[in-house]
Design a protein around this motif. Structure first.
Motif, short mmCIF file in Angstrom:
data_model
loop_
_atom_site.label_atom_id
_atom_site.label_comp_id
_atom_site.label_asym_id
_atom_site.label_seq_id
_atom_site.Cartn_x
_atom_site.Cartn_y
_atom_site.Cartn_z
N LEU A 71 20.08 39.84 21.47
CA LEU A 71 18.98 40.36 20.66
C LEU A 71 19.48 41.16 19.47
CD1 LEU A 71 16.34 41.18 23.40
CD2 LEU A 71 16.63 39.09 22.03
N SER A 72 20.66 41.77 19.57
CA SER A 72 21.20 42.50 18.42
C SER A 72 21.55 41.55 17.27
CB SER A 72 22.43 43.31 18.82
OG SER A 72 23.55 42.47 19.07
N HIS A 73 21.89 40.33 17.59
CA HIS A 73 22.17 39.35 16.53
C HIS A 73 20.92 38.95 15.76
CE1 HIS A 73 26.44 38.21 16.80
NE2 HIS A 73 26.35 38.64 18.05
N GLN A 74 19.75 39.27 16.30
CA GLN A 74 18.50 38.92 15.61
C GLN A 74 18.26 39.82 14.39
OE1 GLN A 74 17.24 35.99 16.73
NE2 GLN A 74 18.97 36.25 18.15
N CYS A 75 19.07 40.85 14.23
CA CYS A 75 18.99 41.69 13.03
C CYS A 75 19.49 40.94 11.80
CB CYS A 75 19.81 42.97 13.21
SG CYS A 75 19.13 44.06 14.46
N ASN A 76 20.29 39.91 12.03
CA ASN A 76 20.80 39.08 10.95
C ASN A 76 19.75 38.02 10.63
OD1 ASN A 76 22.10 37.09 9.41
ND2 ASN A 76 24.07 37.48 10.38
N GLN A 77 19.23 38.03 9.42
CA GLN A 77 18.14 37.13 9.04
C GLN A 77 18.50 35.65 9.19
OE1 GLN A 77 15.10 38.18 8.55
NE2 GLN A 77 14.31 36.13 8.24
N SER A 78 19.78 35.30 8.96
CA SER A 78 20.18 33.90 9.10
C SER A 78 20.18 33.44 10.55
CB SER A 78 21.57 33.67 8.47
OG SER A 78 22.56 34.37 9.18
N LEU A 114 28.58 31.81 21.65
CA LEU A 114 28.27 30.93 20.52
C LEU A 114 26.78 30.64 20.54
CD1 LEU A 114 29.05 28.90 18.22
CD2 LEU A 114 29.37 27.21 20.05
N ALA A 115 26.14 30.81 19.40
CA ALA A 115 24.73 30.45 19.25
C ALA A 115 24.64 29.22 18.38
CB ALA A 115 23.95 31.60 18.63
N THR A 116 23.86 28.24 18.84
CA THR A 116 23.58 27.05 18.04
C THR A 116 22.07 26.90 17.91
OG1 THR A 116 23.55 25.56 19.94
CG2 THR A 116 25.69 25.92 18.85
N ASP A 117 21.69 25.95 17.07
CA ASP A 117 20.26 25.70 16.84
C ASP A 117 19.68 24.66 17.79
OD1 ASP A 117 21.36 23.34 15.92
OD2 ASP A 117 20.54 23.50 13.90
N GLY A 118 20.42 24.29 18.82
CA GLY A 118 19.98 23.28 19.76
C GLY A 118 20.43 21.89 19.39
N ASN A 119 20.94 21.74 18.18
CA ASN A 119 21.48 20.47 17.70
C ASN A 119 22.97 20.60 17.41
OD1 ASN A 119 19.05 18.93 17.73
ND2 ASN A 119 18.39 20.06 15.92
N ASP A 120 23.62 21.54 18.08
CA ASP A 120 25.06 21.80 17.95
C ASP A 120 25.47 22.30 16.58
OD1 ASP A 120 25.62 21.15 20.63
OD2 ASP A 120 25.70 19.02 20.14
N ASN A 121 24.53 22.83 15.80
CA ASN A 121 24.86 23.47 14.54
C ASN A 121 25.03 24.96 14.79
OD1 ASN A 121 24.54 21.09 12.85
ND2 ASN A 121 22.36 21.29 13.27
N LYS A 122 26.20 25.48 14.47
CA LYS A 122 26.52 26.88 14.73
C LYS A 122 25.61 27.81 13.93
CE LYS A 122 30.23 30.27 14.32
NZ LYS A 122 31.63 30.48 13.93
N VAL A 123 25.07 28.80 14.63
CA VAL A 123 24.26 29.83 14.00
C VAL A 123 25.09 31.10 13.84
CG1 VAL A 123 22.20 31.27 14.23
CG2 VAL A 123 22.12 28.86 14.90
N LYS A 131 17.95 35.12 12.93
CA LYS A 131 16.55 35.30 13.31
C LYS A 131 15.66 34.15 12.84
CE LYS A 131 12.85 38.70 13.06
NZ LYS A 131 12.48 40.03 12.60
N ILE A 132 16.00 33.54 11.73
CA ILE A 132 15.18 32.46 11.16
C ILE A 132 15.13 31.23 12.06
CG2 ILE A 132 16.96 31.31 9.79
CD1 ILE A 132 14.85 31.22 7.51
N GLU A 133 16.13 31.08 12.94
CA GLU A 133 16.15 29.94 13.87
C GLU A 133 15.20 30.23 15.03
OE1 GLU A 133 17.59 27.06 13.47
OE2 GLU A 133 18.71 27.62 11.67
N SER A 134 14.13 29.47 15.14
CA SER A 134 13.14 29.73 16.20
C SER A 134 13.61 29.22 17.56
CB SER A 134 11.80 29.09 15.84
OG SER A 134 11.93 27.69 15.72
N PHE A 135 14.59 28.32 17.58
CA PHE A 135 15.16 27.83 18.84
C PHE A 135 16.66 28.06 18.79
CE2 PHE A 135 17.02 24.79 21.75
CZ PHE A 135 16.17 24.83 22.83
N GLN A 136 17.17 28.87 19.70
CA GLN A 136 18.59 29.21 19.73
C GLN A 136 19.16 28.98 21.12
OE1 GLN A 136 19.03 33.29 18.41
NE2 GLN A 136 17.53 33.01 16.77
N GLY A 147 11.09 34.03 20.17
CA GLY A 147 11.07 35.44 20.57
C GLY A 147 11.13 35.69 22.05
N CYS A 148 11.33 34.65 22.86
CA CYS A 148 11.42 34.80 24.31
C CYS A 148 12.77 34.31 24.79
CB CYS A 148 10.29 34.05 25.00
SG CYS A 148 10.32 34.20 26.79
N LEU A 149 13.53 35.18 25.43
CA LEU A 149 14.84 34.84 25.97
C LEU A 149 14.65 34.32 27.39
CD1 LEU A 149 17.90 34.95 25.30
CD2 LEU A 149 17.92 37.22 26.35
#
Length: 116
Positions: free
Chosen positions: A48-55, A77-86, A57-62, A108-110
């Motif tokens: 959740l601390s990484h959600q302070c970074n707008q790039s 490692l956080a990705t967008d669900g399509n193996d693109n690194k967030v 937070k903008i990903e609705s599915f992580q 917004g739900c972990l």
């Protein structure tokens, strides 16, 4: 390789939602049980601390994968669900008892993947 999700996969949906006091995000029964069972509330805070970074937070599915590199050294490692690194972060020390754990942050739900 010991996967936390193999031990906490009995959750299918969630009856309760817990609000993170600092961020307002919510997390599910499965995440609560994982955090309790592994003494890993720090993992919720880290994601959740990484959600302070707008790039991020903008990903609705992580998809967040915590993985042991060696001994007590981990990476997340956080990705967008399509193996693109967030985003990612090295964790120089943790006593997390499993080699791998996957959590999803969806609108917004972990949650655990089995709870989707």
């Amino acid at each position: 390789m010991k996967k936390a999700n193999d031990f906490f996969c009995t959750h299918n949906g969630s009856e309760n939602f817990f609000r993170h006091s600092l961020t307002g995000y919510v997390f599910t029964d499965g995440v609560q049980e994982l955090a309790d069972g592994c003494q890993a509330y720090w993992l919720i805070d880290l994601i959740l601390s990484h959600q302070c970074n707008q790039s991020v937070k903008i990903e609705s599915f992580q998809v967040w994968d915590l993985k042991r590199l060696q001994d007590n050294v981990f990476t997340i490692l956080a990705t967008d669900g399509n193996d693109n690194k967030v985003t990612s972060q090295k964790i120089p020390f943790s006593d997390f008892p499993y080699d791998l754990a996957t959590l999803w942050l969806v609108d917004g739900c972990l949650m655990l993947p089995s709870e989707y």
